[in-house]
Design an enzyme around this catalytic site. Structure first.
Site, PDB file in Angstrom:
ATOM      1  N   THR A 303       0.988  -1.221  -0.011  1.00 22.97           N
ATOM      2  CA  THR A 303      -0.003   0.060   0.158  1.00 22.97           C
ATOM      3  C   THR A 303       0.760   1.179  -0.091  1.00 22.97           C
ATOM      4  O   THR A 303       1.877   1.191   0.460  1.00 22.97           O
ATOM      5  CB  THR A 303      -0.817  -0.095   1.377  1.00 22.97           C
ATOM      6  OG1 THR A 303      -1.763  -1.191   1.187  1.00 22.97           O
ATOM      7  CG2 THR A 303      -1.707   1.223   1.154  1.00 22.97           C
ATOM      8  N   PHE A 305       1.253   4.926   0.770  1.00 25.74           N
ATOM      9  CA  PHE A 305       0.753   6.402   1.647  1.00 25.74           C
ATOM     10  C   PHE A 305       1.206   7.385   1.323  1.00 25.74           C
ATOM     11  O   PHE A 305       2.523   7.411   0.860  1.00 25.74           O
ATOM     12  CB  PHE A 305       1.040   5.911   3.096  1.00 25.74           C
ATOM     13  CG  PHE A 305       0.265   4.915   3.840  1.00 25.74           C
ATOM     14  CD1 PHE A 305       0.836   3.317   3.291  1.00 25.74           C
ATOM     15  CD2 PHE A 305      -0.854   4.713   4.482  1.00 25.74           C
ATOM     16  CE1 PHE A 305       0.164   2.310   4.073  1.00 25.74           C
ATOM     17  CE2 PHE A 305      -1.564   3.626   5.010  1.00 25.74           C
ATOM     18  CZ  PHE A 305      -0.970   2.462   4.680  1.00 25.74           C
TER      19      PHE A 305
HETATM   20  O1  LIG Z   1      -7.375  -0.667   7.870  1.00 32.81           O
HETATM   21  C1  LIG Z   1      -6.170  -0.251   8.057  1.00 32.81           C
HETATM   22  O2  LIG Z   1      -5.526  -1.134   8.713  1.00 32.81           O
HETATM   23  C2  LIG Z   1      -5.814   0.755   7.201  1.00 32.81           C
HETATM   24  O3  LIG Z   1      -4.761   1.406   7.604  1.00 32.81           O
HETATM   25  C3  LIG Z   1      -6.363   1.212   5.778  1.00 32.81           C
HETATM   26  C4  LIG Z   1      -5.801   0.436   4.812  1.00 32.81           C
HETATM   27  C5  LIG Z   1      -6.653   1.165   3.454  1.00 32.81           C
HETATM   28  O4  LIG Z   1      -7.263   1.919   3.536  1.00 32.81           O
HETATM   29  O5  LIG Z   1      -6.090   0.610   2.414  1.00 32.81           O
HETATM   30  C6  LIG Z   1      -4.282   0.428   4.695  1.00 32.81           C
HETATM   31  C7  LIG Z   1      -3.714  -0.464   4.106  1.00 32.81           C
HETATM   32  C8  LIG Z   1      -4.478  -1.556   3.666  1.00 32.81           C
HETATM   33  O6  LIG Z   1      -3.821  -1.625   2.251  1.00 32.81           O
HETATM   34  C9  LIG Z   1      -5.676  -2.049   4.339  1.00 32.81           C
HETATM   35  C10 LIG Z   1      -6.241  -0.871   4.790  1.00 32.81           C
END
Ligand SMILES: O=C(O)C(=O)C[C@]1(C(=O)O)C=C[C@@H](O)C=C1
Length: 431
Positions: A303, A305
């Site tokens: 992911t 950020f």
């Molecule tokens: O729910 C979490 O733990 C988050 O940090 C959110 C979140 C997102 O929004 O994509 C962040 C990373 C992962 O891809 C899954 C969920």
């Protein structure tokens, strides 16, 4: 909720908590200690220098977030200053009239008192001692919290119940930065944050890419066969979709606000028929067992950020930089080719393109007397490209883009995350 000892789990993280972190939400009243702490902070434009101003700014967190028009018709291509800070959030003024001009006893307006700059005016954030305060969406154990720790080791992570609250926490000086997910290698874009980037005036000052390793968590003693439901963040559910099916679970899938929040909910309500998709750290924090490890559909699940701040950083050319922009045009998609060619001709690589509905003007009608009326959907286009705004190629490309667009904003120019590839923990899947 099942009691969680704060001491047994927090040391594994590089994030430091003052005590059990309290999650910010729209109903959050600022703790008194923060009011004192900010008493001395001078906001831009002299706003919020008194406790009353600050409290009224914080009161915005008590009101429901309301949506606001996308964009402002801003045609500036340079990152704007955050001169609206604390004066308005989402275009809504605080209850104090921040434009008040002092009136003397003869009813004549007084010029604002000139205050000499001090050394503290010149020092960059953080304003809260040495520790940077970083807002993220979710509860402790969420991937966003881990991303905050990766971006800012030793930061104080501030949990927020919604993405928008994290934006507001920075705008209101409760936090110095926000760290928000924008895209995942399996699940795709987190559209909400693209829309919020446009609605708010924060600047992207960095990015981090976090390997995301999901686990299936349940209360101790619960077996997979007992499960009727799996809960998690919609992104996490989508990242594990095939693996959940392969596991042969006869379960419904339900979306909740964040992964760690799902784990916390199971523990708090002693749910023996429900599992959560969340991190191993969430299992540790909320006293759950790991039923299956590495359940993301692709072991290299990542992911991305972005880090947001009130002020932009100064772009440089001595290391790889990325720049993020958003633009629109009255003639919609017809200019897209021209805009993209401005980068292609200068050998600037695009790393991401995203389109979102143009909320101000979602439909464009084109009348053709003979055939009828075509209804074109209108978009805002988000583009990330591999160049710094300090690079003349990027400046020339944007000057050209500006000619083809009716709206253009630079969301930020920031160092690319170049950390060596480190796949999600244990590429082997222990299902
Ligand atoms: O729910 C979490 O733990 C988050 O940090 C959110 C979140 C997102 O929004 O994509 C962040 C990373 C992962 O891809 C899954 C969920």
């Amino acid at each position: 909720m099942q009691a969680v000892s704060p001491s047994h789990n927090l040391y594994s993280s590089s994030i430091i908590y003052p005590s059990k972190p309290r999650r910010l939400n729209h109903l959050t009243r600022l703790p008194i200690r923060c009011v004192y702490r900010y008493d001395s902070v001078q906001f831009p434009n002299g706003v919020g220098s008194s406790r009353a101003d600050w409290q009224s700014s914080c009161a915005i967190l008590s009101s429901k977030v309301s949506s606001q028009d996308q964009g402002s018709g801003d045609k500036s291509i340079l990152p704007s200053n955050s001169d609206h800070l604390a004066a308005a959030v989402n275009g809504h003024k605080t209850s104090v009239d921040l434009n008040l001009v002092p009136i003397d006893k003869n009813n004549k307006p007084q010029p604002p008192a000139q205050k000499p700059l001090t050394i503290t005016d010149l020092s960059p954030a953080p304003m809260h001692g040495s520790q940077l305060r970083v807002a993220y969406q979710g509860v402790p154990g969420a991937y966003s919290e881990a991303a905050a720790g990766k971006a800012y080791p030793n930061c104080e992570a501030i949990p927020c119940d919604q993405f928008e609250v994290a934006f507001q926490a920075v705008e209101l000086w409760i936090a110095d930065r926000a760290v928000l997910p924008v895209e995942n290698s399996l699940g795709g874009s987190i559209h909400r944050n693209y829309d919020l980037l446009l609605r708010h005036r924060l600047h992207i000052v960095g990015e981090v890419q976090l390997p995301v390793h999901h686990c299936l968590l349940a209360l101790p003693g619960v077996r997979k066969e007992y499960l009727t439901r799996v809960i998690s963040h919609p992104q996490a559910l989508s990242q594990c979709e095939h693996t959940l099916t392969k596991l042969g679970l006869n379960v419904t899938r339900e979306a909740v606000d964040d992964t760690a929040g799902a784990a916390e909910y199971i523990a708090a309500n002693n749910l023996r028929d429900t599992a959560a998709i969340a991190s191993a750290r969430a299992a540790e924090l909320y006293g759950l067992q790991i039923l299956a490890d590495g359940i993301q559909d692709d072991s290299s699940n990542v992911t991305r950020f972005v880090m947001l701040a009130r002020e932009p950083i100064i772009p440089r050319t001595d290391r790889p930089f990325k720049t993020s922009i958003v633009f629109a045009h009255d003639k919609g998609t017809s200019v897209l080719f021209k805009v993209l060619s401005a980068f292609a001709f200068r050998n600037i690589s695009l790393t991401k393109i995203e389109s979102r509905p143009h909320r101000n003007r979602p439909i464009r009608l084109v009348d053709d007397a003979n055939v009828g009326t075509a209804k074109h959907f209108e978009y805002m286009f988000y583009v990330d490209f591999e160049a710094s705004m300090a690079d003349v190629r990027a400046q020339n490309a944007l000057a050209e883009v500006q000619e083809f667009t009716s709206f253009l904003r630079v969301l930020g120019s920031y160092p690319m995350d170049m950390t060596p590839w480190c796949p999600s923990r244990g590429d082997e899947q222990s299902l």
